[in-house]
Design an enzyme around this catalytic site. Structure first.
Site, mmCIF file in Angstrom:
data_model
loop_
_atom_site.group_PDB
_atom_site.id
_atom_site.type_symbol
_atom_site.label_atom_id
_atom_site.label_comp_id
_atom_site.label_asym_id
_atom_site.label_seq_id
_atom_site.Cartn_x
_atom_site.Cartn_y
_atom_site.Cartn_z
ATOM 1 N N SER A 157 0.832 -1.197 0.000
ATOM 2 C CA SER A 157 0.000 0.000 0.000
ATOM 3 C C SER A 157 0.869 1.250 0.000
ATOM 4 O O SER A 157 2.088 1.177 0.233
ATOM 5 C CB SER A 157 -0.906 0.021 1.240
ATOM 6 O OG SER A 157 -0.120 0.215 2.410
ATOM 7 N N LYS A 158 0.233 2.382 -0.226
ATOM 8 C CA LYS A 158 0.970 3.652 -0.183
ATOM 9 C C LYS A 158 1.528 3.894 1.215
ATOM 10 O O LYS A 158 2.623 4.445 1.377
ATOM 11 C CB LYS A 158 0.062 4.804 -0.596
ATOM 12 C CG LYS A 158 0.791 6.158 -0.639
ATOM 13 C CD LYS A 158 -0.128 7.270 -1.094
ATOM 14 C CE LYS A 158 0.644 8.587 -1.151
ATOM 15 N NZ LYS A 158 1.224 9.001 0.126
ATOM 16 N N ARG A 159 0.801 3.483 2.224
ATOM 17 C CA ARG A 159 1.282 3.661 3.595
ATOM 18 C C ARG A 159 2.576 2.878 3.821
ATOM 19 O O ARG A 159 3.500 3.366 4.472
ATOM 20 C CB ARG A 159 0.217 3.206 4.596
ATOM 21 C CG ARG A 159 0.587 3.448 6.059
ATOM 22 C CD ARG A 159 -0.596 3.189 6.977
ATOM 23 N NE ARG A 159 -0.235 3.448 8.361
ATOM 24 C CZ ARG A 159 0.316 2.551 9.174
ATOM 25 N NH1 ARG A 159 0.581 1.334 8.727
ATOM 26 N NH2 ARG A 159 0.618 2.860 10.426
ATOM 27 N N ALA A 183 4.778 2.224 1.574
ATOM 28 C CA ALA A 183 5.822 2.961 0.874
ATOM 29 C C ALA A 183 6.256 4.182 1.681
ATOM 30 O O ALA A 183 7.452 4.462 1.805
ATOM 31 C CB ALA A 183 5.328 3.386 -0.509
ATOM 32 N N ASP A 184 5.279 4.884 2.250
ATOM 33 C CA ASP A 184 5.604 6.071 3.056
ATOM 34 C C ASP A 184 6.441 5.686 4.273
ATOM 35 O O ASP A 184 7.430 6.351 4.600
ATOM 36 C CB ASP A 184 4.322 6.779 3.497
ATOM 37 C CG ASP A 184 3.581 7.435 2.327
ATOM 38 O OD1 ASP A 184 4.226 7.651 1.287
ATOM 39 O OD2 ASP A 184 2.381 7.709 2.472
#
Length: 520
Positions: free
Chosen positions: A261-263, A265-266
C-alpha cells in the site's frame, strides 16, 4: 488469431506501480507474439475522475518505453480509447440482454436497497446481496407487470439495469496462470450493468469493449479474479467467445505479509508511483521513482521480475531481451514481495553501465544555475568550490558512478569535492598521521607549487611518487595520510582523479590546512 491486449486504467489518481507492472506484462506479451497493445481509459465513474490523471498515465508509459499501438479516442488514432466517449453504445448491449431475458430493469431506491440489506443481516444471511433470492421481493421488471415497467420508464423514474444470474449453474474457466477456476453462480449477485445516469458500470463496459476491440488475452491484477466468473458468464449471455484470462499475482509488502500500500511505501521511505504526483484537489504530493533517481531501464527490469522469472540465472535484461524471454506460463501464482533493496541494486547496475556523457545530462539539470539547491544531510553543498563545466562533470561522473545508487548521489555523496574538511577522521589521524606523512606532504606542497604542467591525475600521481622517492619514504605508507589531508577521511574514490577535479590551487590549500591543523 493475432494477439491483442489492452491496458485499461481508471483516471482516479496517480498510476500505482502495480498498474505499471500490468501494463509492462501486457506490452511484453504483445511484442513477443507480434500483437497489438491498446490503451483504454476506463472513466465511467465520473465521480472519481481526477483531472490530470490521464495525462499522468500517458507520461508514465512513455517514460518507461511502453508503447501503445492503438486507440481511437479524441485526439487521433493513437490517443487512448475513453469509455466516456462511447457512452451511447453501451445501452444497446444492456437492452440486448434484457430482450434475451438475461437482465432486467430495477427501480429500487437507495433506501429500499439498504432496508433489504438490513433485513438480511438481522436474519443472519451469509451475504446481504441483491441476488436470485432477494430480487423477487424488490421493485424490478421481474416483479412488476410489463405495463408498470413501461409507465415508470415513460414518466422518468430512475432505474438501473441489472444482470439476471441463474443460480443453478456452475461457471468454469481456465486461467493461464491459475489453471481451472470453478465458481457456483449462487455465490454471485445481480450486478448493476447500466447506472441510472446512463453510464455503464465497469462490468458491462469492460466486456463490451474487450469484445468490440478484439481483445484475445486479458492480463490484469489478481484483485479482478473475483469478477472473472461474472465476466465469463456475460460472454456466454452475449454469445461471444471469451478472451483468455491471466490474473497476475499481488504485489506484497517488503516483508511479504499483505498487499503493498501507499502507507507501506511512506513508512519504508520509497515511492509507489512511477512519477511525482501532485493532487489537483488537495495540493499534496507523492514521490515518484523517476524523481527519486531511478533509471527507467532499472525500474522496468525490477518490475518484470515481480511475479515472473526467465528460468535462467540472467538478471539484467534490456527491453528487447525481456520481450524475447517473456511468457505468461512463467508467471507464478504467489504474491511477489516488493523488495526495494533489489530495485536499488538494479539501479546501481544500470547506473554503472551508463557512459559518463549520458550521466552528465542529468547532473547538469541538478546543478542548474548556481546549484545552490543541492543539499546533503540537510546542509547546502557549496558547488562553487569546483568548476562544474562539462569536462569536470564528466570527471565527477567517472569518479563517483561506481559508488552510488542514484544519479543525484554523484553530487550529494561527493561533498569532499565541494567542502574542504573541517574535521579529520580520528582513527586515521591516530594510525597514519606521523612524521613521515608530515615530511612527505610538506615536500609535496612545494613540488606542486613549482609544477607547471597540466594538473591531471597521472601527472599529480607522478609528482607524488617523485616526492616520496626523493624524501626516502615509501609512497604506499603515506598515501592514506594524503587522502586524509585532501578529503578529511581515510577512504574514498580515486584520490588522484579527485585532486585533478579539485585543481592545483584547491589541493595546495587543503594540504596546507591539514598540516596546520594536524601538526598543531
Amino acid at each position: 488469431m493475432s494477439v491483442r491486449v489492452r491496458f485499461a486504467p481508471s483516471p482516479t489518481g496517480p498510476l500505482h506501480i502495480g498498474g505499471v507492472r500490468t501494463a509492462l506484462y501486457n506490452y511484453l506479451f504483445a511484442r513477443k507474439n507480434g500483437g497489438k497493445m491498446l490503451l483504454r481509459i476506463e472513466d465511467t465513474d465520473q465521480n472519481r475522475y481526477v483531472p490530470g490523471a490521464e495525462e499522468y498515465i500517458l507520461e508514465s508509459l512513455q517514460w518507461l518505453g511502453i508503447e501503445i499501438d492503438e486507440g481511437q479516442g479524441v485526439g487521433g488514432p493513437h490517443a487512448p480509447y475513453r469509455q466516456s466517449e462511447r457512452k451511447a453504445m453501451y445501452r444497446q448491449y444492456a437492452e440486448q440482454l434484457i430482450t434475451a431475458g438475461k437482465a432486467y430493469y430495477a427501480f429500487d431506491t437507495a433506501d429500499e436497497i439498504e432496508a433489504m440489506r438490513q433485513r438480511l443481516e438481522e436474519a443472519g444471511a451469509d451475504a446481504a446481496q441483491y441476488n436470485a433470492i432477494t430480487r423477487v421481493q424488490m421493485t424490478n421488471s421481474l416483479t412488476l407487470s410489463a405495463e408498470e415497467v413501461q409507465q415508470r420508464i415513460g414518466k422518468g423514474d430512475p432505474y438501473v439495469i441489472r444482470i439476471k444470474i441463474d443460480p443453478k449453474q456452475e461457471i468454469r474457466f481456465k486461467d493461464i496462470i491459475r489453471e481451472w477456476v470453478v465458481v457456483h453462480a449462487s455465490t454471485l449477485d445481480d450486478k448493476v450493468l447500466l447506472k441510472s445516469d446512463g453510464m455503464p458500470t465497469y462490468h458491462l463496459a469492460n466486456i463490451v469493449d474487450d469484445h468490440l476491440m478484439g481483445i484475445t488475452h486479458v492480463i490484469r491484477g489478481e484483485e479482478w479474479l473475483p469478477s472473472a466468473p461474472l465476466h465469463v458468464l456475460m460472454y456466454q449471455y452475449f454469445g461471444w467467445e471469451a478472451p483468455q484470462f491471466a490474473h497476475l499475482p499481488l504485489l506484497l509488502k517488503p516483508e511479504g505479509n499483505g498487499k503493498l500500500s501507499k502507507r507501506d511505501a511512506d513508512l519504508g521511505g520509497f515511492p509507489i508511483f512511477p512519477l511525482l504526483w501532485q493532487d489537483p484537489n488537495t495540493g499534496t504530493t507523492a514521490r515518484g521513482f523517476r524523481e527519486d533517481g531511478y533509471l527507467k531501464e532499472a525500474l522496468v527490469n525490477f518490475l518484470a521480475f515481480l511475479g515472473w522469472n526467465p528460468g535462467t540465472e540472467q538478471e539484467l535484461f534490456t527491453m528487447d531481451e525481456l520481450i524475447e524471454a517473456f511468457s505468461l506460463e512463467r508467471i507464478h501464482k504467489a504474491g511477489a514481495r516488493f523488495d526495494i533493496a533489489k530495485a536499488k541494486w538494479f539501479n546501481q547496475q544500470y547506473l554503472k553501465a551508463k557512459s559518463d556523457e549520458e550521466l552528465v545530462d542529468s547532473l547538469q539539470s541538478m546543478v542548474g544555475g548556481s546549484g545552490a539547491e543541492q543539499t546533503h544531510n540537510g546542509k547546502p553543498i557549496n558547488l562553487q568550490t569546483v568548476n562544474l563545466k562539462q569536462d569536470n562533470l564528466l570527471k565527477i561522473c567517472r569518479l563517483m558512478k561506481d559508488r552510488v545508487t542514484f544519479p543525484q548521489e554523484i553530487l550529494t555523496e561527493a561533498t569532499f569535492l565541494f567542502d574542504a574538511p573541517d574535521t579529520y577522521e580520528e582513527a586515521v589521524v591516530t594510525s597514519k598521521w606521523n612524521a613521515d606523512a608530515v615530511k612527505a606532504i610538506g615536500a609535496y606542497i612545494e613540488d606542486l607549487k613549482t609544477y607547471e604542467g597540466d594538473f591531471l591525475a597521472d601527472a599529480v600521481k607522478a609528482v607524488w611518487a617523485a616526492t616520496t622517492e626523493r624524501e626516502g619514504i615509501k609512497m604506499g605508507k603515506v598515501m592514506q595520510a594524503l587522502r586524509l589531508a585532501v578529503t578529511g577521511v581515510g577512504h574514498g574514490p580515486d584520490l588522484m582523479l579527485t585532486m585533478e577535479i579539485l585543481g592545483k590551487e584547491e589541493v595546495i590549500k587543503r594540504l596546507e590546512k591539514a598540516l596546520d591543523v594536524l601538526t598543531s
